[in-house]
Design a protein around this motif. Structure first.
Motif, mmCIF file in Angstrom:
data_model
loop_
_atom_site.group_PDB
_atom_site.id
_atom_site.type_symbol
_atom_site.label_atom_id
_atom_site.label_comp_id
_atom_site.label_asym_id
_atom_site.label_seq_id
_atom_site.Cartn_x
_atom_site.Cartn_y
_atom_site.Cartn_z
ATOM 1 N N MET A 721 0.808 -1.217 0.000
ATOM 2 C CA MET A 721 0.000 0.000 0.000
ATOM 3 C C MET A 721 0.837 1.262 0.000
ATOM 4 S SD MET A 721 -3.071 -0.857 -0.219
ATOM 5 C CE MET A 721 -3.798 0.698 0.160
ATOM 6 N N PHE A 722 2.165 1.143 0.126
ATOM 7 C CA PHE A 722 2.961 2.350 0.244
ATOM 8 C C PHE A 722 3.171 3.052 -1.080
ATOM 9 C CE2 PHE A 722 3.873 0.767 4.361
ATOM 10 C CZ PHE A 722 4.124 1.888 5.124
ATOM 11 N N ALA A 723 2.538 2.524 -2.112
ATOM 12 C CA ALA A 723 2.613 3.224 -3.403
ATOM 13 C C ALA A 723 1.959 4.576 -3.324
ATOM 14 C CB ALA A 723 1.946 2.371 -4.490
ATOM 15 N N GLN A 724 1.142 4.811 -2.341
ATOM 16 C CA GLN A 724 0.443 6.087 -2.206
ATOM 17 C C GLN A 724 1.416 7.211 -1.901
ATOM 18 O OE1 GLN A 724 -3.051 5.852 0.328
ATOM 19 N NE2 GLN A 724 -2.965 3.621 0.185
ATOM 20 N N PHE A 725 2.565 6.916 -1.382
ATOM 21 C CA PHE A 725 3.479 7.980 -1.023
ATOM 22 C C PHE A 725 4.228 8.536 -2.241
ATOM 23 C CE2 PHE A 725 2.980 5.883 3.044
ATOM 24 C CZ PHE A 725 2.799 6.973 3.867
ATOM 25 N N ARG A 726 4.121 7.886 -3.397
ATOM 26 C CA ARG A 726 4.718 8.343 -4.662
ATOM 27 C C ARG A 726 6.239 8.532 -4.529
ATOM 28 N NH1 ARG A 726 0.270 11.557 -7.888
ATOM 29 N NH2 ARG A 726 -1.563 10.654 -6.903
ATOM 30 N N LYS A 727 6.847 7.658 -3.784
ATOM 31 C CA LYS A 727 8.315 7.684 -3.667
ATOM 32 C C LYS A 727 8.865 6.358 -4.170
ATOM 33 C CE LYS A 727 8.582 11.014 0.091
ATOM 34 N NZ LYS A 727 9.097 11.322 1.397
ATOM 35 N N ASN A 728 10.099 6.275 -4.018
ATOM 36 C CA ASN A 728 10.737 5.065 -4.530
ATOM 37 C C ASN A 728 10.230 3.856 -3.761
ATOM 38 O OD1 ASN A 728 12.458 3.054 -5.424
ATOM 39 N ND2 ASN A 728 14.223 4.429 -5.500
ATOM 40 N N GLU A 729 9.548 2.944 -4.466
ATOM 41 C CA GLU A 729 8.911 1.809 -3.829
ATOM 42 C C GLU A 729 9.955 0.879 -3.202
ATOM 43 O OE1 GLU A 729 5.769 1.483 -3.406
ATOM 44 O OE2 GLU A 729 5.152 3.160 -4.655
ATOM 45 N N ARG A 730 11.110 0.828 -3.839
ATOM 46 C CA ARG A 730 12.084 -0.140 -3.326
ATOM 47 C C ARG A 730 12.631 0.238 -1.962
ATOM 48 N NH1 ARG A 730 16.424 -0.136 -7.969
ATOM 49 N NH2 ARG A 730 16.081 2.059 -7.582
ATOM 50 N N ASP A 731 12.645 1.562 -1.726
ATOM 51 C CA ASP A 731 13.250 2.022 -0.464
ATOM 52 C C ASP A 731 12.276 2.034 0.730
ATOM 53 O OD1 ASP A 731 15.552 2.417 -1.864
ATOM 54 O OD2 ASP A 731 15.059 4.521 -2.327
ATOM 55 N N LYS A 732 10.989 1.895 0.450
ATOM 56 C CA LYS A 732 9.996 2.052 1.534
ATOM 57 C C LYS A 732 10.133 0.959 2.608
ATOM 58 C CE LYS A 732 8.083 5.701 -0.039
ATOM 59 N NZ LYS A 732 8.314 6.975 0.648
ATOM 60 N N GLN A 733 10.195 -0.251 2.155
ATOM 61 C CA GLN A 733 10.261 -1.337 3.129
ATOM 62 C C GLN A 733 11.557 -1.244 3.934
ATOM 63 O OE1 GLN A 733 7.827 -3.532 3.770
ATOM 64 N NE2 GLN A 733 9.073 -4.112 5.538
ATOM 65 N N LYS A 734 12.625 -0.901 3.187
ATOM 66 C CA LYS A 734 13.907 -0.751 3.882
ATOM 67 C C LYS A 734 13.850 0.375 4.911
ATOM 68 C CE LYS A 734 18.826 -0.071 2.928
ATOM 69 N NZ LYS A 734 19.856 0.175 1.892
ATOM 70 N N LEU A 735 13.181 1.480 4.513
ATOM 71 C CA LEU A 735 13.055 2.620 5.425
ATOM 72 C C LEU A 735 12.225 2.255 6.662
ATOM 73 C CD1 LEU A 735 13.554 5.573 6.054
ATOM 74 C CD2 LEU A 735 11.566 6.178 4.641
ATOM 75 N N ILE A 736 11.162 1.501 6.429
ATOM 76 C CA ILE A 736 10.314 1.099 7.577
ATOM 77 C C ILE A 736 11.126 0.249 8.553
ATOM 78 C CG2 ILE A 736 8.336 -0.342 8.247
ATOM 79 C CD1 ILE A 736 6.914 0.630 5.731
ATOM 80 N N ASP A 737 11.884 -0.682 7.966
ATOM 81 C CA ASP A 737 12.687 -1.535 8.840
ATOM 82 C C ASP A 737 13.720 -0.718 9.608
ATOM 83 O OD1 ASP A 737 11.272 -3.721 7.983
ATOM 84 O OD2 ASP A 737 12.732 -4.260 6.415
ATOM 85 N N THR A 738 14.323 0.247 8.840
ATOM 86 C CA THR A 738 15.331 1.095 9.492
ATOM 87 C C THR A 738 14.715 1.928 10.618
ATOM 88 O OG1 THR A 738 16.564 1.232 7.403
ATOM 89 C CG2 THR A 738 17.057 2.891 9.097
ATOM 90 N N VAL A 739 13.555 2.548 10.314
ATOM 91 C CA VAL A 739 12.877 3.374 11.339
ATOM 92 C C VAL A 739 12.498 2.524 12.542
ATOM 93 C CG1 VAL A 739 10.822 4.740 11.820
ATOM 94 C CG2 VAL A 739 12.062 5.084 9.673
ATOM 95 N N ALA A 740 11.967 1.338 12.270
ATOM 96 C CA ALA A 740 11.559 0.454 13.371
ATOM 97 C C ALA A 740 12.762 0.097 14.237
ATOM 98 C CB ALA A 740 10.904 -0.805 12.801
ATOM 99 N N LYS A 741 13.914 -0.161 13.581
ATOM 100 C CA LYS A 741 15.108 -0.501 14.336
ATOM 101 C C LYS A 741 15.550 0.663 15.208
ATOM 102 C CE LYS A 741 19.798 -2.258 13.627
ATOM 103 N NZ LYS A 741 20.812 -2.681 12.606
ATOM 104 N N GLN A 742 15.509 1.866 14.605
ATOM 105 C CA GLN A 742 15.928 3.052 15.371
ATOM 106 C C GLN A 742 14.970 3.333 16.537
ATOM 107 O OE1 GLN A 742 16.144 5.874 12.112
ATOM 108 N NE2 GLN A 742 18.403 5.751 12.063
ATOM 109 N N LEU A 743 13.683 3.111 16.283
ATOM 110 C CA LEU A 743 12.701 3.312 17.369
ATOM 111 C C LEU A 743 12.964 2.335 18.514
ATOM 112 C CD1 LEU A 743 9.385 3.890 15.357
ATOM 113 C CD2 LEU A 743 10.632 5.573 16.731
ATOM 114 N N ARG A 744 13.280 1.094 18.177
ATOM 115 C CA ARG A 744 13.598 0.135 19.226
ATOM 116 C C ARG A 744 14.838 0.566 20.008
ATOM 117 N NH1 ARG A 744 12.457 -3.475 14.867
ATOM 118 N NH2 ARG A 744 10.350 -4.401 15.118
ATOM 119 N N GLY A 745 15.815 1.151 19.221
ATOM 120 C CA GLY A 745 17.004 1.663 19.901
ATOM 121 C C GLY A 745 16.668 2.783 20.873
ATOM 122 N N LEU A 746 15.781 3.697 20.435
ATOM 123 C CA LEU A 746 15.352 4.780 21.339
ATOM 124 C C LEU A 746 14.661 4.238 22.580
ATOM 125 C CD1 LEU A 746 13.951 7.431 18.790
ATOM 126 C CD2 LEU A 746 16.060 7.583 20.144
#
Length: 752
Positions: A721-746
């Motif tokens: 569903m992240f196609a709605q953001f009109r950004k690079n589709e390949r990077d979205k999942q990676k970004l989510i994983d990265t954000v989730a990892k950083q949030l866990r770190g916080l």
């Protein structure tokens, strides 16, 4: 020679003695000659004495012969004369005999008459003697007859006096007659009969006063002089006198006191249903008063039949039993009017007995106990009154259409409002009917308390203190509980709660007038030491706070009810363009509700509004994060954002006045920052500024962000569903994983 002289002297002496003896014999009565002759024979010269005696006899014979010879012719002449007299005497004898015969013949009738006269004289003497004897016996018989009449007519004391006179004065004069002996033997029986009959009269008297104690006491408690005139005490006096005369006074006193003690115990035993009616108490008191009025009269009219120690002992027993009975029976009473009537009756009872010299302080002390019970019964009664007032109230401002109606309301409740007075009719008071009604009933309660304090011999300060303490109980317990019960009712509405707050505000302001009211009726200034203060202000404040809390709770419950209608499609891919229907309805409800709050104190309305917004924001956050929502789409998040914007718009519209700038909007700040973070996908800013005091997403908790991100992460993987953001589709999942990892770190660093 000398011997011859001595012999001659002795011979002369003997001769002289013999001569004396002879003269004594001649002159002495022959009956007394024995001792004289014994003196002769006791001597040795009786021979010579006999010779002298013979010589003396011969001399006397010669003298007799000479005398006879000298008188012989006269003797002969006397004999001759005597012979002549004999003839004449015979003639005289014949004449006397003849005269006697004639006299006997002639006096025969006289003899008969004389014999009859003799008999008459004898009868006369007998009659006279009989009359004399009868004159002695008649008073005895009259006294005995009088005695029987007195006993027959039950005049026992005069009968006893008559018996005493009969026994000691009359009967001794005729004691040798048989009938007197019968009377004497009968006297002890008569005494016993008098004792028995008088004792019987006493028993009748005791039974009579036992039955009529009620009437005696009733008359005495009416303060009527001469109560003792209702009782004929003569049986007591008669019996006392009779037993005193008979020497049995102590027996009588012991019997009287023993019987009266028994009667006292019976009188002091209250009937089991005495507490049901005032007449039960009245009869009980009348009997006790009647008993002691009688005993007091006996004390002052008899000498020692009863004494002060005996009366005091009886009174102490009566006092303890009466107080115990009153404590027991009055505790069953739930009617304050009956308790008040009982108090007045006890006061009359105590005052009556005090007039007769009985100490009654304990009764007045007990009245103070009953005062507490009276206060409790009043509180129960007023609890019902307040309940009825609060249940029947319409919780709407009182409308008035005329000056008369307006004055009636302000006459019942101290209210002044210049602006309201200027308004034309019809107009409304801010409070509902229960305000003047409750205020009036508080005053009625104070009057009821005052009634009980009358005639208790209390100081004005004590009365004032009693009234204030009872009124405080009414306010802090009874009225407070009644208000709390109304506030906590399940079906209570916000309108009613608002009106309760308004009402309690005005009642709180009226407390100073209640203080003045008490001061006016007791004449004790509030500044006086030991004067209790009214706690009405606290009561009404507590009720108001409870109503406020109930408003907050009620509002929250209404919000929850609307939220239960929320039906989000968390998996939708469509982007909505308007807020959800349930939320629109919820906001409309809140607007109409807060419009009613115009008469509430500003802080109450503001607190209610802020509380409602905070609860709404918290509930929306919980709705978004609840575990049952495992996945959600950006479209669902957009719809949720529209609903939050609707809430923020409501907050900006100022539903209640008094908020500064965007204060009310701050209730939704947590939601706003969280939604902005996800919708704008501004993780770089969040992660870079996290922990800074002025960061853009200060209110977003990393745990909350991670939870929501996990829900969207799962959706991205499955539905792309992240196609709605009109950004690079390949990077979205990676970004989510990265954000989730950083949030866990916080989160990890925050916990450590």
């Amino acid at each position: 020679m000398e011997r011859g002289k001595m012999a001659e002297a002795e011979s002369l002496e003997t001769a002289a003695e013999h001569e004396r003896i002879l003269r004594e014999i001649e002159s002495t009565d022959t009956a007394c000659i024995g001792p004289t002759l014994r003196s002769v024979y006791d001597g040795e010269e009786h021979g010579r004495f006999m010779e002298k005696l013979e010589t003396r006899i011969r001399n006397h014979d010669r003298e007799i012969e000479k005398m006879c010879n000298f008188h012989y012719q006269g003797f002969v002449d006397s004999i001759t004369e005597l012979l002549k007299v004999r003839g004449e005497a015979q003639k005289l004898k014949n004449q006397v005999t003849d005269t006697n015969r004639k006299l006997q013949h002639e006096g025969k009738e006289l003899v008969i008459a004389m014999e009859e006269l003799k008999q008459c004289r004898l009868q006369q003497r007998n009659i006279s003697a009989t009359v004399d004897k009868l004159m002695l016996c008649l008073p005895v018989l009259e006294m005995y007859s009088k005695l029987r009449d007195q006993m027959k007519t039950k005049r026992h004391y005069p009968a006893l006096k008559t018996l005493e006179h009969l026994e000691h004065t009359y009967l001794p004069q005729v004691s040798h007659y048989r009938f007197c002996k019968v009377m004497v033997d009968n006297i002890p029986k008569l005494r016993e009969e008098i004792k028995d009959v008088s004792m019987s009269d006493l028993k009748d008297f005791l039974e009579s006063i036992r039955k009529h104690s009620d009437k005696i006491g009733e008359t005495a408690m009416k303060q009527v002089p001469g109560t003792q005139d209702l009782v004929d005490f003569s049986p007591v006096y008669r019996c006392l006198h009779i037993y005193s005369v008979l020497g049995a006074r102590e027996t009588f006193e012991n019997y009287y006191r023993k019987q009266r003690r028994k009667q006292a115990r019976l009188v002091l035993q209250p009937p089991s249903n005495m507490h049901e009616t005032l007449d039960g108490y009245r009869k009980y008191f009348n009997q006790i008063v009647g008993f002691f009025v009688v005993e007091d009269h006996i004390l002052h009219t008899t000498q020692g039949l009863v004494n002060r120690a005996y009366i005091d002992e009886l009174w102490e027993m009566a006092l303890s039993k009466t107080i115990a009975a009153l404590r027991t029976h009055s505790s069953y009473c739930s009617d304050p009017n009956l308790v008040l009537d009982l108090k007045n009756l006890i006061v009359l009872f105590a005052d009556t007995l005090q007039v007769y010299g009985f100490p009654v302080n304990q009764l007045f002390d007990m009245l103070l106990e009953i005062r507490d019970q009276y206060s409790e019964t009043l509180l129960k009664k007023w609890a019902g009154i307040f309940r009825n007032i609060l249940d029947s109230d319409n919780y709407s401002p009182i409308p008035v259409t005329s000056e008369e109606m307006y004055k009636k309301v302000v006459g019942q409740f101290p209210f002044q409002d210049v602006e309201l007075e200027k308004q034309p009719f019809p107009k409304k008071f801010p409070f509902s009917e229960f305000v003047p009604k409750v205020y009036s009933q508080i005053k009625e309660f104070i009057y009821a308390c005052l009634k009980f304090s009358e005639d208790l011999h209390l100081s004005t300060t004590e009365v004032d203190d009693m009234i204030r303490k009872s009124t405080n109980l009414l306010l802090t317990r009874t009225l407070s509980n009644s208000l709390q019960n109304v506030i906590k009712r399940k079906n209570i509405g916000l309108t009613e709660l608002v009106q309760i707050i308004i009402n309690t505000t005005h009642l709180e302001k009226s407390c100073k007038y209640l203080e003045e009211f008490i001061t006016n009726i007791t004449n004790v200034l509030p500044e006086t030491v030991h004067t209790s203060k009214l706690y009405g202000t606290t009561t009404f404040k507590d009720a108001r706070h409870a109503a406020e809390e109930e408003i907050y709770t009620n509002l929250n419950q209404k919000i929850d009810q609307f939220l239960q209608l929320a039906d989000y499609d968390w998996m939708t891919g469509d982007l909505g363009n308007k807020a959800s229907d349930y939320l629109v309805d919820l906001i409309a409800f809140l607007r109409s509700t807060f419009a009613v709050f115009t008469h509430l104190p500003g802080k109450v309305a503001q607190t209610a509004c802020m509380s409602a917004c905070k609860h709404l924001a918290t509930s929306l956050m919980q709705l978004l994060l609840e575990a049952e929502v495992r996945q959600l789409t950006l479209g669902a998040l957009q719809q949720f954002n529209l609903d939050v914007r609707e809430c923020e718009q409501f907050a900006r519209s100022g539903p209640v006045p008094g908020f500064q700038e965007d204060t009310l909007q701050l209730a939704f700040i947590d939601l706003r920052q969280l939604l902005d973070l996800f919708i704008q996908w501004d993780w770089s800013t969040y992660l870079a500024d996290y922990g800074q005091p002025n960061c853009k997403y200060l209110r977003v908790n990393p745990v909350t962000a991670l939870t929501l991100l996990e829900k969207m992460k799962d959706t991205s993987r499955k539905n792309n569903m992240f196609a709605q953001f009109r950004k690079n589709e390949r990077d979205k999942q990676k970004l989510i994983d990265t954000v989730a990892k950083q949030l866990r770190g916080l989160i990890s660093s925050h916990h450590s």
